[in-house]
Each structure stands twice: as C-alpha cells, then as structure tokens.
Design a protein around this motif. Sequence first.
Motif, mmCIF file in Angstrom:
data_model
loop_
_atom_site.group_PDB
_atom_site.id
_atom_site.type_symbol
_atom_site.label_atom_id
_atom_site.label_comp_id
_atom_site.label_asym_id
_atom_site.label_seq_id
_atom_site.Cartn_x
_atom_site.Cartn_y
_atom_site.Cartn_z
ATOM 1 N N UNK A 34 8.152 22.089 0.489
ATOM 2 C CA UNK A 34 9.360 22.273 -0.321
ATOM 3 C C UNK A 34 9.210 23.549 -1.143
ATOM 4 N N UNK A 35 10.302 23.933 -1.805
ATOM 5 C CA UNK A 35 10.277 25.206 -2.519
ATOM 6 C C UNK A 35 10.634 25.073 -3.995
ATOM 7 N N UNK A 36 11.512 24.143 -4.298
ATOM 8 C CA UNK A 36 12.096 24.108 -5.639
ATOM 9 C C UNK A 36 11.828 22.816 -6.398
ATOM 10 N N UNK A 37 11.732 21.712 -5.694
ATOM 11 C CA UNK A 37 11.809 20.422 -6.352
ATOM 12 C C UNK A 37 10.533 20.109 -7.140
ATOM 13 N N UNK A 38 10.704 19.488 -8.316
ATOM 14 C CA UNK A 38 9.563 19.051 -9.110
ATOM 15 C C UNK A 38 8.854 17.887 -8.450
ATOM 16 N N UNK A 39 7.562 17.717 -8.768
ATOM 17 C CA UNK A 39 6.708 16.733 -8.095
ATOM 18 C C UNK A 39 6.008 15.915 -9.176
ATOM 19 N N UNK A 40 6.517 14.707 -9.423
ATOM 20 C CA UNK A 40 6.006 13.899 -10.526
ATOM 21 C C UNK A 40 5.183 12.735 -9.978
ATOM 22 N N UNK A 41 3.895 12.761 -10.251
ATOM 23 C CA UNK A 41 2.972 11.735 -9.751
ATOM 24 C C UNK A 41 2.572 10.794 -10.875
ATOM 25 N N UNK A 42 2.558 9.505 -10.561
ATOM 26 C CA UNK A 42 2.053 8.515 -11.498
ATOM 27 C C UNK A 42 0.535 8.464 -11.420
ATOM 28 N N UNK A 43 -0.119 8.442 -12.587
ATOM 29 C CA UNK A 43 -1.576 8.256 -12.605
ATOM 30 C C UNK A 43 -1.941 7.545 -13.896
ATOM 31 N N UNK A 44 -2.960 6.726 -13.817
ATOM 32 C CA UNK A 44 -3.315 5.805 -14.890
ATOM 33 C C UNK A 44 -4.339 6.408 -15.848
ATOM 34 N N UNK A 45 -4.089 6.222 -17.153
ATOM 35 C CA UNK A 45 -5.081 6.648 -18.144
ATOM 36 C C UNK A 45 -6.198 5.609 -18.297
ATOM 37 N N UNK A 76 0.835 -1.188 0.000
ATOM 38 C CA UNK A 76 0.000 0.000 0.000
ATOM 39 C C UNK A 76 0.872 1.241 0.000
ATOM 40 N N UNK A 77 0.264 2.354 -0.365
ATOM 41 C CA UNK A 77 1.007 3.611 -0.429
ATOM 42 C C UNK A 77 0.007 4.752 -0.430
ATOM 43 N N UNK A 78 0.427 5.886 0.081
ATOM 44 C CA UNK A 78 -0.403 7.075 -0.044
ATOM 45 C C UNK A 78 -0.591 7.381 -1.526
ATOM 46 N N UNK A 79 -1.761 7.866 -1.889
ATOM 47 C CA UNK A 79 -2.035 8.182 -3.295
ATOM 48 C C UNK A 79 -1.067 9.294 -3.721
ATOM 49 N N UNK A 80 -0.344 9.110 -4.849
ATOM 50 C CA UNK A 80 0.759 10.025 -5.183
ATOM 51 C C UNK A 80 0.371 11.497 -5.341
ATOM 52 N N UNK A 81 -0.750 11.790 -5.990
ATOM 53 C CA UNK A 81 -1.115 13.198 -6.140
ATOM 54 C C UNK A 81 -1.371 13.833 -4.776
ATOM 55 N N UNK A 82 -1.971 13.063 -3.881
ATOM 56 C CA UNK A 82 -2.242 13.577 -2.544
ATOM 57 C C UNK A 82 -0.934 13.820 -1.810
ATOM 58 N N UNK A 83 -0.056 12.824 -1.829
ATOM 59 C CA UNK A 83 1.214 12.961 -1.113
ATOM 60 C C UNK A 83 2.045 14.111 -1.675
ATOM 61 N N UNK A 84 2.124 14.210 -2.995
ATOM 62 C CA UNK A 84 2.960 15.267 -3.574
ATOM 63 C C UNK A 84 2.368 16.650 -3.313
ATOM 64 N N UNK A 85 1.046 16.739 -3.217
ATOM 65 C CA UNK A 85 0.443 18.025 -2.871
ATOM 66 C C UNK A 85 0.854 18.429 -1.460
ATOM 67 N N UNK A 86 0.859 17.459 -0.555
ATOM 68 C CA UNK A 86 1.314 17.761 0.809
ATOM 69 C C UNK A 86 2.781 18.186 0.794
ATOM 70 N N UNK A 87 3.579 17.565 -0.060
ATOM 71 C CA UNK A 87 5.005 17.917 -0.132
ATOM 72 C C UNK A 87 5.222 19.269 -0.821
ATOM 73 N N UNK A 88 4.270 19.665 -1.657
ATOM 74 C CA UNK A 88 4.413 20.950 -2.355
ATOM 75 C C UNK A 88 4.588 22.092 -1.363
ATOM 76 N N UNK A 89 3.841 22.014 -0.250
ATOM 77 C CA UNK A 89 3.915 23.122 0.699
ATOM 78 C C UNK A 89 5.113 22.968 1.641
#
Lengths: 432, 432
Positions: B74-85, B59-72
């Motif tokens: 961090x300041x510079x780093x890119x945030x690449x989330x996997x999501x399925x088409x 299991x894992x935290x949903x990537x878009x959710x986790x990266x959104x939390x990390x957005x605030x």
Amino acid sequence: MSTGHHEASWRLPESDPYAHVDLDHYVRLARIAERGTFDSLFLADGPHLWGSIAQRPAGALEPLTLLTALATATEHIGLIATASTSYNSPYNLARKFASLDIISGGRAGWNIVTTAGAEAARNFGLDAEPAHAERYARAAEFLDVALKLWDSWEDDAIVADKAAGVWGDDAKIHPPRHQGTYFSVEGALNVPRSPQGYPLLVQAGSSEDGKAFAARYAEAVITAQQTLRDAQAFYGDLKSRTAQAGRDPEHIKVLPGIVPVIGATEAEARAAEQLLEDHIVYDHGVSRLESLLQLPSGTLELDAQLPADLPPESAIEGAKSRYTLIVELARRERLTVRQLIGRLGGGRGHLTFAGTPEQVADQIETWFTQGAADGFNIMPAVLPSGLETFVEHVVPILRTRGLLRTAYGPRQTLRERYGLPRPANQHTAALV
Amino acid sequence: MSTGHHEASWRLPESDPYAHVDLDHYVRLARIAERGTFDSLFLADGPHLWGSIAQRPAGALEPLTLLTALATATEHIGLIATASTSYNSPYNLARKFASLDIISGGRAGWNIVTTAGAEAARNFGLDAEPAHAERYARAAEFLDVALKLWDSWEDDAIVADKAAGVWGDDAKIHPPRHQGTYFSVEGALNVPRSPQGYPLLVQAGSSEDGKAFAARYAEAVITAQQTLRDAQAFYGDLKSRTAQAGRDPEHIKVLPGIVPVIGATEAEARAAEQLLEDHIVYDHGVSRLESLLQLPSGTLELDAQLPADLPPESAIEGAKSRYTLIVELARRERLTVRQLIGRLGGGRGHLTFAGTPEQVADQIETWFTQGAADGFNIMPAVLPSGLETFVEHVVPILRTRGLLRTAYGPRQTLRERYGLPRPANQHTAALV
C-alpha cells in the motif's frame, strides 16, 4: 548488512550512510540475491545499541519486521531473522515466526541466538549478562516450548465445513501446558501450523554449549572460520555430534561466512581491499577490539601485538568462540593490533578473501568439495555493489561448475530448498 | 477482520474460511480501503487462542507482522497494530514499531491494550490475570519507557560526514536509564527516530482506568457505543478529561465502531442481516457470552433474558466497559439471550446498522455533526464484500456531503492525516 560487511564501507563515495534504515536498499539487495538464485537472506541482530555511533552506521531495523516487508517484495528467497531466546517470550516469538512463515509461503528461518553482553541484559531488566551456560539452558527450554507451540495445531485442524457450521476440530489442538524452569506456557498458539511446520532452525554459536545446542536443534549453522583446516575440523565435529544426537548429519547444513572483495585482476581486488582499510577509523577499532576481548580501555597499542596474558576462553561469558578465533588469528599471523583491526574490519572474524571471480569461485569450490562447507554465508564488504559483482561474475562460474542452481524451481519452502524434510507434528504418528 | 466482523460470516458461500491466514485477502482489503481513501487499517488482537475453534475461524496472523507485509503493498493508508503492554517488553516493542514506522514512511499506529483474561496471562508465566488497576499501572510505565526509547535518538543524531569519518553524534543519543516498578531499561534504542517520532498512539479501553489512560496518552480512541446519547456522553467526557490532563482536546480523536450491513433497499439490508443471523451457531454464542459476563457454564438460557442478579462492573477484572455495554443493551431492549447473541454476533458490542447507503451515510453524518465522533472504525459484517459495498456506495455520498476527502494528498504520515502535530523529542527544546 546496510552498506556492507566492512565497517568502513559507509565512507565510500557510492555508499548511502542511511542505507540501514532504507527499505528500498534492502529490496534491491534481496532482488539481486534472487537474481543470483541464493537460498536465503540472513540478518544478524542484537537488542541493544552497540557502543558509540560516532564512527559507523548504528542501529538497524528489527529483522523480523524487515524480512516481513521483504517477503512481499520477493518470491523465492528464504528469510532468516536473528532473534534472542534470552530476551523474548516463546509465545510471542513463536507466533511471529509462524506468521512470517505463512506470509512468505514457507520461507522463514530463525537464527537462534542467546545474546551475549551486559548492554542487552540491561535493556531487559537484568543487571548483568546471564552466565553462558544459563543462557543455553534457557535457549533449550525456549526451543522445547516453541516446538510445542508450533505443533499445537495439527496440520488438518481446520475443517471448514460451512454447511454444518464446523470450522475447526478441537481434538486437533494441543495446548503445551508447559511448566519449566524458565517458562510456563499454558495454551495453544493462536496461529494455525505454518507451511514449513515451523521456521528453519539456524544457529551460529561455535562454543561447546553452542555446538551441543546445534547438534540437537539446528538445521543450518552459520560459522566464522579462518582456515580450511579449522573449517574442516568444525564441519566434521558438528556432523558427528549431530549423528550422536540421533539425527541424520545430512540434516544440518554448515555455512561458513566469507567476505569476498572482488576485482577483475588480483591487483584490482587488493586495491579495493586497501581502499577499505584506508577508511578504517583505528581509534574506534581499538575500543571495539578491547570490548570484544573484554579488556580494560587503554590496554591495546595500535602497533604492538596482543598482550601475551589474555584469559582462556573458559573465562569469557560473552561470544566465546569468536574470542578464541580472534586471538588465534592474531597469534597465528603475528598481527599487530592495527593489522588485526584491518582484518576484522572486513568481516569481524569471518574469512575475508580478496581476488578475481575465478579465485573466489575456487575458494568456494575447495571448501565445498573438501568437507568444510555445505554452503556459504556471502557477506560482501560493500553493498549493494559487492553483491552485484558476486552475482554477475562469480555466480556464472559456480553455475558452470555445477555448484549452484541455474534457476529456482517451482515454489519451494526454504526447507525444501535445503533438501530437508518438513518436520512431522509431534502429535501425529506419520510424517506429513 | 478475516471474513468479516459478523461471527457467522465465514459460513456464507462467498467467504473463504482460510482468509484469516491469507496475505492476499488482506492485501485486497487494504487496497479497497485505499480506494475509499480511508485513514487507516486497524487490527485487534490478543496473545492467546480464544476458546474453542469448533464454530468460528480462530487464530490470526500477528498484527505487526501482517501490517508490515501490507506496508509494502500500500502507499497511503495508516497501519494500526494492537499490542499488549502486559505481555511485551518495552525495548522489543518500541523497536518493532519504530521499524514499521520507518518501513511504511510514517504510517504506523499502536493500539495500546492491557489484555484482559487469564488465558493470555497463562501463556506468559502467570497463574492468573493481573488486576485491572495493576495492568493499567504497568501500561503507564510501559508508555513512559517506550517514549524515552523513541526519543533516545534526536532527529539529527546522524551526521554522515564521510570525509571526517564521523557517522553519528553521541551527544544526541539519550539512554533512558529507566528504573521503575515494572521495568528497568538502560540503553538507547537501536533504531534511529522514525518519521513520526513514534507511532500514533491509539487506545480502546472505556473503563475509568481506560479513559484516564487515554486522556493522558491517546491520540485516537476506538470505542463501542450503542446509542447516540451514550456516544455523545463518552465523547464529551473524553475531550474534557483530555483538556484536564493539559492536552488540546482536538488532539484526541474519538472513533466509534460501526458494523454496517448495506442493501440497495431497507428490505435487502434486513435480509442480509437475517441471513447472517440464520448462520449463527447459538450453542457457541451462549458459552461465549457466559465467558464475557464471567458466569459459570450453563447459567444462561437461550430464550430467557439475562439473570437479574449480575455483578456490578467494579467486580469485573476483564473488559469492564464491554461488560457494562452488553448488560445495558440487553436490559434496555429487553433482549433474550438469543436476541442478544444475534446483536453481538454482528460486532461484539459495536453498533450494528442495517440500511441503505443513504441511511448509513446519514447515521455517520449524525454522529459526526452531533458531537459523538471524529471519525469511525468501519467494521463490515462480511469481508471483502461489505467493504467493497461501503467504498462503492457509501463513500461517494460522504464525499458529496464534504465529510470525506476525495483523494489522498501528497504523501503524509498517519499523524498528519489525522491533523495532529509531530511530537517533539523530549530532549530538544523546540518542535521539529
């Protein structure tokens, strides 16, 4: 929220017309709300662009995304995101809410909506809006599946025995194996059970279908009520339906919306209200009202009352209870279309109340003590200023009267703050 | 990521077996990566629980959710989330990425996957996995719709003229009105165009379909390559396909994965690698390998080589290129199943490299200067320690050699950091 719940708020000199896409704006609001020891932040939503962008800020950050960003900028406040059961899949949505609940330390809430309107339907492969009853049937199955997913890990499924090389206990994983009318979902969620078990379940529909749904699932209900009597009737009705559904009526919290416009004196409050009305673009209001009432364009006249021959609520496939509220408000107070737009501009059907801090506190106390509300959804007409004024001037009065906490306790989940029990996992016998 | 890219990493004394659901763990990783002036953080994902939870963190935290939390955080780093088409709808996903891009100030990236496997399919109402070619056809249409949605607001659609009461210009809103094979999406997105226009488009499939898709859409490609020669061939192939698709080959960045195991001496690095191998639970590895190779349970023997009569890649409907990579690795190095599991345990097909900081830097420099990579996906075997060691000991060497920036410049979008142009809106003539 953006610049406030009054549709003309963006035009005031103090307002930032880009606030709705500015994270800092929302961080500021969340921190003011924490200063006021509010229970939670609530974000409404619909997955479509509503009509013209000509005369009001349009579009919004996706609520789960925005609230996740706010989770790390706040410590105590609950985070309630609106998401649609008609235009999401249970697996994805259950996982997102579980993730937010974990990230926020148990502060997630889900405002469950079925999403009225053909505009939304057409963004998701449908030609027209599904019928009201069908939307609610799908919502009920959605909830059943989501609850199975949130319970698919028992709370103690993780063993973490490094020496033995055993991380988890497969016997404590319960795949839903759900085969239903709207969904089939085989496997367990890929997130462990979250601090609250699952997000606080919130609901806002006040139609017959909506109330039946709330009685079965909701732990908090957001509602638009214009009069104390209507609010009391709604409150009593919902509590008794909840009891009839076999649940403790204390476990459903009724939260009417209120749009306070606060002034140091009554005259100042009225002037603030007038200033907002002066900024309404009435042409826009007319077409918006026609869309809400499902009338052909050009039906309404600004200085006349609503037509006498409007259809009954049963003929409305959209937001049924809001339709009735608007029509009754107009009839009860004999409002012209212009006056009605002025009233709706403040809160789109929620109670607008202009007054001094004492008067606003009185209004809240009356509804709270007279069986109309367990709490309130405070929707300031102008943001952030209206929220700041509320926290600086109304909150101290509510605290003095013993109606609001003076500080947050130690870290609590949103459910704990509402005085609600943590839901037991359906696969374990006892409450956890 | 959780405790590291080696499957046994959670068993080390230093590791937290609950790290995968601990926001603070990820905040720590993100901040270490920012200290190392990395371009971005990348989160892999699949919408299903993969097999047994008995022997590794699942299991894992949903990537878009986790990266959104990390957005605030961090300041510079890119945030690449996997999501399925295959298991999302374009309207919802496009909106979430636009929201993350706005919230992070233009740091969002989308790793586009079509999601192999029946387990995922059965969580979304399907009986079996869609065929590989069909998944890619849907992915291409998904991208076309998502691009229409991201371009549905021109960059200057917001007017914000308070005095005139004009907020937006409806002429600059372009509803997709898309009617296709897999999707029909009528309306404009309900979020304005984001800082980058849309998230950086990342892709990781290396099959024929995957490479064709990458040549058409991807701006960065994450790939698993075991040898310099294979990596060079892949790099050259992808650049020339991109040119053939009418795009600048400089506008697609090839990023092989590398799993560094670093020691102060070669002997220390090998000992660290051995320690991890000693913690592998081989029974689990066998069933996982059988699942990857689509073999019946009980086919493989730990101390024998792979069976000679494995099916060709064309018969595989799952992760085609990963299948071939594993079979070729085993054949080339005549590995037993036990040895193969040891190698895959490190990075599931990505290049594991044990050595001193100088040797790791050499490896990176060789691949970078000899036409095998534009950058790397650094996947430490153990986290956070492996990332800390990389940043403290390898990053300074790379900086000295002029292979890595010494500090972040002024605030840049993720695309700017990759040296890529901001995409023009398809409804406006000139580049913005």
